[in-house]
Design an enzyme around this catalytic site. Structure first.
Site, PDB file in Angstrom:
ATOM      1  N   LYS A 229     -13.070  -3.911   6.277  1.00 30.29           N
ATOM      2  CA  LYS A 229     -14.302  -2.543   6.661  1.00 30.29           C
ATOM      3  C   LYS A 229     -14.437  -3.220   8.452  1.00 30.29           C
ATOM      4  O   LYS A 229     -14.078  -4.396   8.656  1.00 30.29           O
ATOM      5  CB  LYS A 229     -15.547  -2.506   6.455  1.00 30.29           C
ATOM      6  CG  LYS A 229     -15.475  -1.528   5.155  1.00 30.29           C
ATOM      7  CD  LYS A 229     -16.201  -1.386   4.435  1.00 30.29           C
ATOM      8  CE  LYS A 229     -15.699  -0.829   2.872  1.00 30.29           C
ATOM      9  NZ  LYS A 229     -17.216  -0.916   1.945  1.00 30.29           N
ATOM     10  N   ARG A 264     -13.897  -6.014  -4.530  1.00 32.61           N
ATOM     11  CA  ARG A 264     -13.033  -4.731  -3.935  1.00 32.61           C
ATOM     12  C   ARG A 264     -12.193  -4.672  -3.022  1.00 32.61           C
ATOM     13  O   ARG A 264     -12.340  -5.072  -1.530  1.00 32.61           O
ATOM     14  CB  ARG A 264     -13.751  -2.746  -4.441  1.00 32.61           C
ATOM     15  CG  ARG A 264     -12.594  -1.989  -3.836  1.00 32.61           C
ATOM     16  CD  ARG A 264     -13.934  -0.759  -3.522  1.00 32.61           C
ATOM     17  NE  ARG A 264     -13.184  -0.127  -3.385  1.00 32.61           N
ATOM     18  CZ  ARG A 264     -12.907   1.058  -2.400  1.00 32.61           C
ATOM     19  NH1 ARG A 264     -13.048  -0.060  -1.299  1.00 32.61           N
ATOM     20  NH2 ARG A 264     -12.204   1.969  -2.620  1.00 32.61           N
TER      21      ARG A 264
HETATM   22  C1  7PM Z   1     -15.306   2.695   5.509  1.00 33.00           C
HETATM   23  C2  7PM Z   1     -16.272   2.467   4.715  1.00 33.00           C
HETATM   24  C3  7PM Z   1     -14.235   3.589   5.344  1.00 33.00           C
HETATM   25  C4  7PM Z   1     -15.912   2.249   3.159  1.00 33.00           C
HETATM   26  C5  7PM Z   1     -13.203   3.335   3.811  1.00 33.00           C
HETATM   27  C6  7PM Z   1     -13.891   2.718   2.685  1.00 33.00           C
HETATM   28  C7  7PM Z   1     -16.523   0.773  -1.507  1.00 33.00           C
HETATM   29  C8  7PM Z   1     -15.957   1.862  -2.575  1.00 33.00           C
HETATM   30  C9  7PM Z   1     -14.682   2.842  -0.834  1.00 33.00           C
HETATM   31  C10 7PM Z   1     -17.956   0.558  -1.972  1.00 33.00           C
HETATM   32  C11 7PM Z   1     -17.270   0.630  -3.855  1.00 33.00           C
HETATM   33  C12 7PM Z   1     -12.530   1.520   1.630  1.00 33.00           C
HETATM   34  C13 7PM Z   1     -13.420   2.237   1.803  1.00 33.00           C
HETATM   35  N1  7PM Z   1     -15.836   1.480  -0.644  1.00 33.00           N
HETATM   36  N2  7PM Z   1     -17.186   1.462  -3.834  1.00 33.00           N
HETATM   37  N3  7PM Z   1     -15.347   3.234  -1.752  1.00 33.00           N
HETATM   38  N4  7PM Z   1     -17.884  -0.216  -3.065  1.00 33.00           N
HETATM   39  N5  7PM Z   1     -17.966   0.691  -5.262  1.00 33.00           N
HETATM   40  O1  7PM Z   1     -12.882   0.669   1.685  1.00 33.00           O
HETATM   41  O2  7PM Z   1     -17.986  -0.761  -0.688  1.00 33.00           O
HETATM   42  O3  7PM Z   1     -11.398   2.163   0.902  1.00 33.00           O
HETATM   43  S1  7PM Z   1     -13.620   3.810   0.386  1.00 33.00           S
END
Ligand code: 7PM
Length: 287
Positions: A229, A264
């Site tokens: 991130k 994750r």
């Molecule tokens: C920006 C922000 C780009 C987040 C991509 C993402 C989470 C999630 C995602 C998290 C849970 C990614 C994400 N992030 N579900 N889904 N927790 N529970 O890294 O932090 O794919 S999407």
């Protein structure tokens, strides 16, 4: 309530050590692994199979599949599009592998269909706030991950403001948890997630990260998603999200040390190695 395992349909997720959730992005435009499962404009089952096989061989305990891009500024996806992306891959995983499958969705109909097709866990970045989602989750009987997000993906990174980010996020999750319990979801099935990167500045993210123990103190398993991130990019000055491996692995270990139950991540092999070494040293310390 801080049980060391989580019942997920016919399976049990062991939480006596940090579990690794491997990310499988089914969107064509996701941020660091964008479109890798696509052949032209079509989601490829054979590409998905290769990626999922690797994630499991690398040691993931859970596979997280999502058909909506929640990247800042991403465009919204239709329910049908989300179903078309998620259901075939879910069926593929359930029929071929002995693993837990988490479905990353905020959409009630996706929750219902995914439950019918054998999903083990519901992961909702909107914490079941969408119409019908809390009822769908309750009827599924599956564990749910409630994540904090300020505003919507389209607007969340536009000047996020908190009175006290830790207090505010804890209060939000406590309130969503109560709504879930009122809707008939057992407390034992609730996972909490501070939602790193979702409506937060770098300072907010770092403050929250240092307060992971306060989320853990709720007694619920805590899920942490920081893999690749922007916060890692900002700390290290790395624009390219695919080059944030070391920072991501380091933060995964730090999160585990602070008590996170589920990590994750994109880079399953590297994260698992780091966690295994850390776990070995804990056991050594206890000798
Ligand atoms: C920006 C922000 C780009 C987040 C991509 C993402 C989470 C999630 C995602 C998290 C849970 C990614 C994400 N992030 N579900 N889904 N927790 N529970 O890294 O932090 O794919 S999407």
């Amino acid at each position: 309530m801080s049980a060391l395992s989580l019942k997920c349909r016919d399976k049990v997720l062991d939480l006596s050590r940090p579990a690794i959730m491997g990310i499988v992005n089914l969107t064509p435009d996701s941020f660091s692994d964008g479109g890798q499962l696509y052949a032209g404009s079509k989601l490829s089952q054979s590409k998905a199979l290769v990626v999922i096989e690797k994630i499991l061989k690398d040691g993931a305990n859970i596979v997280d599949i999502g058909g909506e891009s929640t990247r800042p500024g991403a465009t919204e996806v239709s329910e049908q599009q989300e179903l078309d992306r998620v259901l075939p891959i879910l069926e593929l995983i359930v029929s071929r592998f002995d693993t837990l499958v988490s479905v990353d969705t905020s959409t009630a109909v996706v929750m219902r269909e995914a439950t019918a097709k054998g999903a083990h866990l519901i992961n909702d970045v909107r914490a079941l706030r969408r119409e019908g989602a809390i009822e769908a989750a309750a009827q599924s009987g599956l564990p749910v991950c409630l994540m904090h997000m300020q505003n919507q993906p389209q607007t969340m990174q536009f000047e996020p403001v908190y009175q006290d980010v830790v207090v505010d996020v804890l209060a939000f999750l406590a309130s969503r948890k109560q709504d879930c319990i009122d809707a008939g979801i057992a407390a034992e099935k609730i996972i909490l997630d501070p939602g790193f990167g979702f409506g937060k500045t770098l300072a907010h993210n770092l403050t929250l990260f240092n307060a992971i123990d306060q989320f853990v103190a709720s007694g619920h398993p805590v899920l942490v998603g920081v893999s690749r991130k922007a916060m890692i990019g900002q700390v290290l000055g790395i624009e390219d999200s695919s080059k944030r491996l070391i920072g991501s692995v380091m933060m995964a270990v730090l999160a585990a040390q602070r008590g996170a139950a589920i990590l994750r991540v994109h880079d399953v092999l590297e994260t698992k190695q780091a966690i295994d070494v850390w776990q070995t040293m804990i056991i050594k310390e206890e000798d």
